[in-house]
Design a protein around this motif. Structure first.
Motif, PDB file in Angstrom:
ATOM      1  N   GLU A   3       0.797  -1.097   0.011  1.00 33.17           N
ATOM      2  CA  GLU A   3      -0.008   0.017  -0.082  1.00 33.17           C
ATOM      3  C   GLU A   3       0.887   1.140  -0.142  1.00 33.17           C
ATOM      4  O   GLU A   3       0.537   2.388  -0.455  1.00 33.17           O
ATOM      5  CB  GLU A   3      -1.016  -0.150   1.156  1.00 33.17           C
ATOM      6  CG  GLU A   3      -1.841   0.990   1.168  1.00 33.17           C
ATOM      7  CD  GLU A   3      -2.970   0.944   2.482  1.00 33.17           C
ATOM      8  OE1 GLU A   3      -3.372   1.972   2.905  1.00 33.17           O
ATOM      9  OE2 GLU A   3      -2.895  -0.135   3.159  1.00 33.17           O
ATOM     10  N   PHE A   4       2.147   1.045   0.662  1.00 35.74           N
ATOM     11  CA  PHE A   4       2.905   2.359   0.553  1.00 35.74           C
ATOM     12  C   PHE A   4       4.187   2.096  -0.075  1.00 35.74           C
ATOM     13  O   PHE A   4       4.811   1.089  -0.313  1.00 35.74           O
ATOM     14  CB  PHE A   4       3.310   2.767   2.152  1.00 35.74           C
ATOM     15  CG  PHE A   4       1.998   2.816   2.884  1.00 35.74           C
ATOM     16  CD1 PHE A   4       1.118   3.862   2.711  1.00 35.74           C
ATOM     17  CD2 PHE A   4       1.965   1.802   4.144  1.00 35.74           C
ATOM     18  CE1 PHE A   4      -0.059   4.027   3.526  1.00 35.74           C
ATOM     19  CE2 PHE A   4       0.534   2.310   4.715  1.00 35.74           C
ATOM     20  CZ  PHE A   4      -0.213   3.281   4.270  1.00 35.74           C
ATOM     21  N   TRP A   5       4.786   2.911  -0.457  1.00 36.88           N
ATOM     22  CA  TRP A   5       6.174   3.224  -1.096  1.00 36.88           C
ATOM     23  C   TRP A   5       7.196   3.715  -0.653  1.00 36.88           C
ATOM     24  O   TRP A   5       7.207   4.990  -0.293  1.00 36.88           O
ATOM     25  CB  TRP A   5       5.886   4.007  -2.395  1.00 36.88           C
ATOM     26  CG  TRP A   5       7.019   3.525  -3.417  1.00 36.88           C
ATOM     27  CD1 TRP A   5       6.846   2.228  -4.513  1.00 36.88           C
ATOM     28  CD2 TRP A   5       7.898   4.259  -3.942  1.00 36.88           C
ATOM     29  NE1 TRP A   5       8.328   2.365  -5.324  1.00 36.88           N
ATOM     30  CE2 TRP A   5       8.690   3.714  -4.840  1.00 36.88           C
ATOM     31  CE3 TRP A   5       8.517   5.632  -3.489  1.00 36.88           C
ATOM     32  CZ2 TRP A   5       9.910   4.175  -5.522  1.00 36.88           C
ATOM     33  CZ3 TRP A   5       9.685   6.141  -4.004  1.00 36.88           C
ATOM     34  CH2 TRP A   5      10.310   5.394  -5.150  1.00 36.88           C
ATOM     35  N   LEU A  96      10.052   8.903   5.636  1.00 36.99           N
ATOM     36  CA  LEU A  96       9.151   8.360   4.877  1.00 36.99           C
ATOM     37  C   LEU A  96       9.726   6.873   4.553  1.00 36.99           C
ATOM     38  O   LEU A  96       9.583   6.134   3.287  1.00 36.99           O
ATOM     39  CB  LEU A  96       8.810   9.128   3.514  1.00 36.99           C
ATOM     40  CG  LEU A  96       8.080  10.289   3.697  1.00 36.99           C
ATOM     41  CD1 LEU A  96       7.740  11.237   2.532  1.00 36.99           C
ATOM     42  CD2 LEU A  96       6.540   9.954   4.231  1.00 36.99           C
ATOM     43  N   SER A  98       9.422   4.075   5.442  1.00 30.78           N
ATOM     44  CA  SER A  98       8.556   2.942   5.421  1.00 30.78           C
ATOM     45  C   SER A  98       7.465   3.417   4.343  1.00 30.78           C
ATOM     46  O   SER A  98       6.570   2.572   4.089  1.00 30.78           O
ATOM     47  CB  SER A  98       7.769   2.798   6.833  1.00 30.78           C
ATOM     48  OG  SER A  98       6.964   3.786   7.170  1.00 30.78           O
ATOM     49  N   GLY A  99       7.479   4.483   3.763  1.00 26.83           N
ATOM     50  CA  GLY A  99       6.309   4.911   2.883  1.00 26.83           C
ATOM     51  C   GLY A  99       5.281   5.639   3.433  1.00 26.83           C
ATOM     52  O   GLY A  99       4.204   6.062   2.956  1.00 26.83           O
ATOM     53  N   GLN A 100       5.406   5.661   4.929  1.00 30.30           N
ATOM     54  CA  GLN A 100       4.463   6.711   5.559  1.00 30.30           C
ATOM     55  C   GLN A 100       4.901   7.172   7.097  1.00 30.30           C
ATOM     56  O   GLN A 100       6.009   6.516   7.578  1.00 30.30           O
ATOM     57  CB  GLN A 100       3.061   5.704   6.039  1.00 30.30           C
ATOM     58  CG  GLN A 100       3.310   4.558   7.104  1.00 30.30           C
ATOM     59  CD  GLN A 100       2.160   3.727   7.457  1.00 30.30           C
ATOM     60  OE1 GLN A 100       1.018   4.040   7.175  1.00 30.30           O
ATOM     61  NE2 GLN A 100       2.301   2.597   8.097  1.00 30.30           N
ATOM     62  N   GLU A 115      -0.848  12.932   8.627  1.00 29.29           N
ATOM     63  CA  GLU A 115      -0.420  11.482   8.101  1.00 29.29           C
ATOM     64  C   GLU A 115      -0.031  11.730   6.812  1.00 29.29           C
ATOM     65  O   GLU A 115      -0.563  12.064   5.827  1.00 29.29           O
ATOM     66  CB  GLU A 115      -1.648  10.575   8.211  1.00 29.29           C
ATOM     67  CG  GLU A 115      -1.169   9.354   7.735  1.00 29.29           C
ATOM     68  CD  GLU A 115      -2.433   8.022   7.852  1.00 29.29           C
ATOM     69  OE1 GLU A 115      -2.308   7.084   7.231  1.00 29.29           O
ATOM     70  OE2 GLU A 115      -3.506   8.413   8.914  1.00 29.29           O
ATOM     71  N   THR A 117       1.693   9.690   3.314  1.00 28.93           N
ATOM     72  CA  THR A 117       1.635   8.327   2.679  1.00 28.93           C
ATOM     73  C   THR A 117       2.177   8.528   1.222  1.00 28.93           C
ATOM     74  O   THR A 117       1.923   9.532   0.623  1.00 28.93           O
ATOM     75  CB  THR A 117       0.340   7.462   2.399  1.00 28.93           C
ATOM     76  OG1 THR A 117      -0.597   8.626   1.970  1.00 28.93           O
ATOM     77  CG2 THR A 117      -0.312   7.117   4.016  1.00 28.93           C
ATOM     78  N   ARG A 119       2.436   6.816  -2.549  1.00 30.80           N
ATOM     79  CA  ARG A 119       1.863   5.607  -2.941  1.00 30.80           C
ATOM     80  C   ARG A 119       2.857   5.141  -4.284  1.00 30.80           C
ATOM     81  O   ARG A 119       2.538   4.012  -4.333  1.00 30.80           O
ATOM     82  CB  ARG A 119       0.390   6.197  -3.763  1.00 30.80           C
ATOM     83  CG  ARG A 119      -0.618   6.776  -2.594  1.00 30.80           C
ATOM     84  CD  ARG A 119      -1.953   6.550  -3.317  1.00 30.80           C
ATOM     85  NE  ARG A 119      -1.835   7.230  -4.771  1.00 30.80           N
ATOM     86  CZ  ARG A 119      -2.456   8.156  -5.096  1.00 30.80           C
ATOM     87  NH1 ARG A 119      -2.737   9.158  -4.150  1.00 30.80           N
ATOM     88  NH2 ARG A 119      -2.507   8.604  -6.450  1.00 30.80           N
ATOM     89  N   TRP A 124       2.245  11.257  -3.571  1.00 32.96           N
ATOM     90  CA  TRP A 124       2.097  11.316  -2.103  1.00 32.96           C
ATOM     91  C   TRP A 124       0.901  11.824  -1.834  1.00 32.96           C
ATOM     92  O   TRP A 124       0.400  12.863  -2.407  1.00 32.96           O
ATOM     93  CB  TRP A 124       3.373  11.360  -1.815  1.00 32.96           C
ATOM     94  CG  TRP A 124       3.988  13.020  -1.746  1.00 32.96           C
ATOM     95  CD1 TRP A 124       4.481  13.351  -3.238  1.00 32.96           C
ATOM     96  CD2 TRP A 124       4.122  13.978  -0.734  1.00 32.96           C
ATOM     97  NE1 TRP A 124       4.808  14.639  -2.687  1.00 32.96           N
ATOM     98  CE2 TRP A 124       4.703  15.000  -1.628  1.00 32.96           C
ATOM     99  CE3 TRP A 124       3.671  13.839   0.635  1.00 32.96           C
ATOM    100  CZ2 TRP A 124       4.889  16.297  -0.892  1.00 32.96           C
ATOM    101  CZ3 TRP A 124       4.005  15.107   1.242  1.00 32.96           C
ATOM    102  CH2 TRP A 124       4.699  16.326   0.485  1.00 32.96           C
TER     103      TRP A 124
END
Length: 147
Positions: A3-5, A96, A98-100, A115, A117, A119, A124
């Protein structure tokens, strides 16, 4: 792909020009507004990036120019950023890898909780929830890389 990049280096990732679309919802009144424009992340001489956002903010049917400037400086750990207001006051940390990321910013009696995130390499989002005695807002911003 999840779900996260994940982003190894937030400053390298954000550098450049992004198209910005933001919705602003006042949860107390039900009013909604929007912002459309661009954000340019350009190198600062001392390291980091200058974030310059400009566009049009529309609230209650009235459109007006809007802009803001932030400074994204190298963070305490590799690949992170220390985000500051234009005048140098601290805003929040940004990691970021972890992508979030979730960041809090207390402002007088209000609390801003963001928050972040990512994508994919070119998209983002930030969702800021602002709560306090006189505020109950949600600001959702989508960024898409230009060029």
């Amino acid at each position: 792909m999840g779900e996260f990049w994940p982003v190894a280096d937030v400053l390298a990732h954000l550098a450049g020009r992004w198209r910005v679309e933001r919705t602003v919802r006042d949860l107390a009144s039900g009013d909604e507004g929007s912002f459309e424009g661009t954000t340019l992340f350009s190198p600062l001489p001392e390291g980091g990036l200058l974030h310059e956002e400009s566009g049009t903010f529309t609230w209650e049917g009235v459109a007006r120019p809007a802009e803001r400037t932030l400074r994204f400086l190298p963070g305490d750990s590799p690949g992170t950023a220390d985000v500051r207001f234009a005048d140098g006051r601290p805003f929040h940390h940004l990691d970021l890898t972890s992508g979030q990321h979730v960041a809090d910013h207390p402002c007088a009696a209000d609390l801003y909780r963001g928050e972040f995130t990512v994508r994919d390499p070119d998209h983002w989002r930030t969702v800021w929830r602002v709560g306090g005695p006189a505020k109950d807002l949600v600001l959702t911003t989508d960024y898409a890389r230009e060029g």
